[in-house]
Structure formats: structure tokens, C-alpha cells
Scaffold this motif. Structure first.
Motif, short mmCIF file in Angstrom:
data_model
loop_
_atom_site.label_atom_id
_atom_site.label_comp_id
_atom_site.label_asym_id
_atom_site.label_seq_id
_atom_site.Cartn_x
_atom_site.Cartn_y
_atom_site.Cartn_z
N THR A 100 0.82 -1.21 0.00
CA THR A 100 0.00 0.00 0.00
C THR A 100 0.85 1.26 0.00
N PRO A 111 -10.95 3.84 -4.31
CA PRO A 111 -11.38 2.53 -4.84
C PRO A 111 -12.70 2.63 -5.61
N SER A 114 -16.32 3.22 -3.98
CA SER A 114 -16.11 3.89 -2.69
C SER A 114 -16.93 5.16 -2.57
N THR A 117 -14.07 7.37 1.36
CA THR A 117 -12.62 7.38 1.49
C THR A 117 -12.21 8.54 2.39
N GLU A 155 -11.03 3.48 3.79
CA GLU A 155 -12.38 3.51 3.22
C GLU A 155 -13.33 3.03 4.31
N LYS A 168 -10.18 -4.65 5.22
CA LYS A 168 -10.76 -4.37 3.91
C LYS A 168 -10.78 -2.88 3.59
N ASN A 171 -6.43 -1.54 3.16
CA ASN A 171 -5.39 -2.09 2.31
C ASN A 171 -5.62 -1.89 0.83
N CYS A 172 -6.45 -0.94 0.46
CA CYS A 172 -6.62 -0.63 -0.95
C CYS A 172 -5.31 -0.05 -1.50
N GLU A 173 -5.10 -0.20 -2.80
CA GLU A 173 -3.84 0.25 -3.40
C GLU A 173 -3.61 1.74 -3.15
N PHE A 175 -2.88 3.25 -0.41
CA PHE A 175 -3.50 3.77 0.81
C PHE A 175 -2.52 4.06 1.95
#
Length: 277
Positions: A100, A111, A114, A117, A155, A168, A171-173, A175
Motif C-alpha cells: 500500500t 477505490p 467507494s 474514502t 475507506e 478491507k 489495504n486498498c492500493e 493507501f
């Protein structure tokens, strides 16, 4: 000392800056700043003997090859209050994956699907020596390599409304913007006396101080060392102060095109433009 990495993403070169504030090329000493080379640099470098870098390019994360990122939730009294949460009896711990991590001024991607965020300015601690079953906070302090800035982007719907653990929504790209530099521990006499600030499109959102932490930096390191081995290059995101969108009904969450500025005393500044995944 300040330690940093500059250049295009994936091909950064290491930098060091001493008392004169001049950036110098660290490649005569180490090829890059990694968990393996960090202890070598911390043992001492003849900074003045290194070539000067007149105009560093893009700053990347100050360290590559990070092993793990341990994160602390609800660690500021005012942040717990704004979200209606009870002050925790023990640190709330979750993990963020190293992939991340992006540079301090890199684009952050909202994301798909989303709607919530959020931003979180945080003091990040970088570990410099193995921490395993530490007996006290003095031992914990001796394990700190230095400090940098993290934006623990989250998020909130994914984190809190979709069941299961927080991971969940964490860990979005992209982040975890990190940097611009690592300030060594000897330059930070009191990590519980640092101001943290964040603004969105020029509007101040967060303005806190690490003195408001429920669990201080050295307490966190000692605590975590009894649940996991902390190794050189591991990162601890120590929590965020009040002012997040989650804690203020009616405050808008982030949208594509928003500009987020992040700052911690002595650790520099970040600026991210948010885009759409």
C-alpha cells in the motif's frame, strides 16, 4: 540525520542530509535504504564526504522492502471522542500490507464503488533493531530508527460496514503515502510533543498533537513486541488525531480531484492529489 529516497517510482536512489541540511548521495555507502542496510547507515556515516545532490527529484517512500506495517486504531483521546468510541483499555492493532506504500506526493486512488474514502495524518515509527518481548519503554526507545509521516488512508464503508475486520478498508492500493524523509530518533527528543496537521483543498481538517495519544510511542513498541517480532524496517502507524470525516457528520469524504496536504513538525510535508481507481 534525514534519510530519503528520490527518483522515479521503483528506481529511487538513497539520500542523506546532516546538520547543514544539504542532501547528499548515499550510494557510496549503500545501494538503497532497506531493512538490511538501515542498521549500517544508523551506525554512522561520514556525511560530509558524500557527493552533494543539488536538486533531488520526486521523493519516494524513505525505505523500501518494508516487512510489515502495524497500525494502531483509536489512539487519540479526541479522535475516540469524536467517533463516539470508548477509550480502549489496550491498543487496537491491525496490519497494513507494505504494497500500500507510495511516495508522499504520489497520486492516491479512490477505490471503485467507494463513497467514504477518508484521510488520517499519523506519526509513523520505523524500527531500527529487533524488538522481541521488550521489558520496558526504555528498551523500546532503543529500537527506534526514526520517524516519518504516514497518511493512513481508509475507506470507512469497507472498514466498518462490510463485516469482518478493518483490513478491507485499510489495504486498498496506494493507501499509505509515506515520507518524505526519515528523521533519525536522535533528532526527536520527545515523540509525544509533535504537532500534526492535515487539510483538504486548503481547508484545515486535522490539527492535533502527539501528546493526545492514549498509548505513547514507546509503550506501543513494547506492547507490540509481546505479540509479534518487530524487525529493522518495520513500520508502526501510531494513530490519528481528531478531525477525520468519519467523526464529523456532514463533512464530505474524499473525491477524485481533491488535494490533501499533510504535515508533522520536523518531518516535512506531503501533498496528494486523489484520483479514481
Amino acid at each position: 540525520m534525514r534519510l530519503a529516497r528520490h527518483g522515479t517510482a521503483g528506481t529511487e536512489s538513497p539520500l542523506i542530509s546532516g546538520a547543514d541540511g544539504v542532501w547528499r548521495d548515499l550510494r557510496p555507502v549503500v545501494i538503497d535504504l532497506t531493512p538490511d542496510t538501515l542498521p549500517t547507515v544508523l551506525d554512522g556515516v561520514d556525511v560530509d564526504a558524500l557527493p552533494v545532490v543539488e536538486s533531488p527529484g520526486r521523493f519516494g517512500p524513505p525505505l523500501t522492502g518494508i516487512g510489515k506495517i502495524a497500525c494502531i486504531g483509536l489512539n487519540y483521546r479526541q479522535h475516540a471522542a469524536e467517533t463516539g468510541a470508548a477509550v480502549p483499555d489496550e491498543p487496537i492493532v491491525f496490519l497494513k500490507t507494505p504494497d500500500t506504500v507510495v511516495g508522499p506526493d504520489d497520486e492516491v486512488l479512490i477505490p471503485r464503488l467507494s463513497l467514504k474514502t477518508d484521510y488520517e495524518v499519523e506519526l509513523a515509527v520505523v524500527i531500527g533493531r529487533e524488538a522481541r518481548y521488550l521489558p520496558d519503554e526504555a528498551a523500546a526507545a532503543a529500537c527506534v530508527a526514526g520517524y516519518t509521516i504516514s497518511n493512513d488512508v481508509s475507506e470507512r464503508e469497507f472498514q466498518l460496514e462490510r463485516g469482518g475486520q478493518w483490513d478491507k478498508g485499510k489495504n486498498c492500493e496506494t493507501f499509505n503515502p509515506l515520507g518524505p524523509w526519515l528523521l533519525t530518533a536522535d533528532e526527536v527528543p520527545d515523540p509525544q510533543a509533535l504537532g500534526l496537521r492535515l487539510s483538504v483543498n486548503g481547508e484545515p481538517r486535522q490539527d492535533g498533537d502527539t501528546s493526545d495519544m492514549i498509548f505513547g510511542v514507546h509503550h506501543l513498541i513494547r506492547y507490540l513486541s509481546h505479540f509479534m517480532v518487530l524487525r529493522p524496517g518495520d513500520v508502526i502507524n501510531t494513530g490519528t488525531p481528531a478531525g477525520v470525516a468519519l467523526g464529523r457528520p456532514g463533512l464530505p469524504y474524499l473525491r477524485a480531484g481533491d488535494v490533501v496536504d499533510v504535515e508533522i513538525d520536523g518531518l516535512g510535508r506531503q501533498r496528494q492529489i486523489f484520483g479514481q481507481a
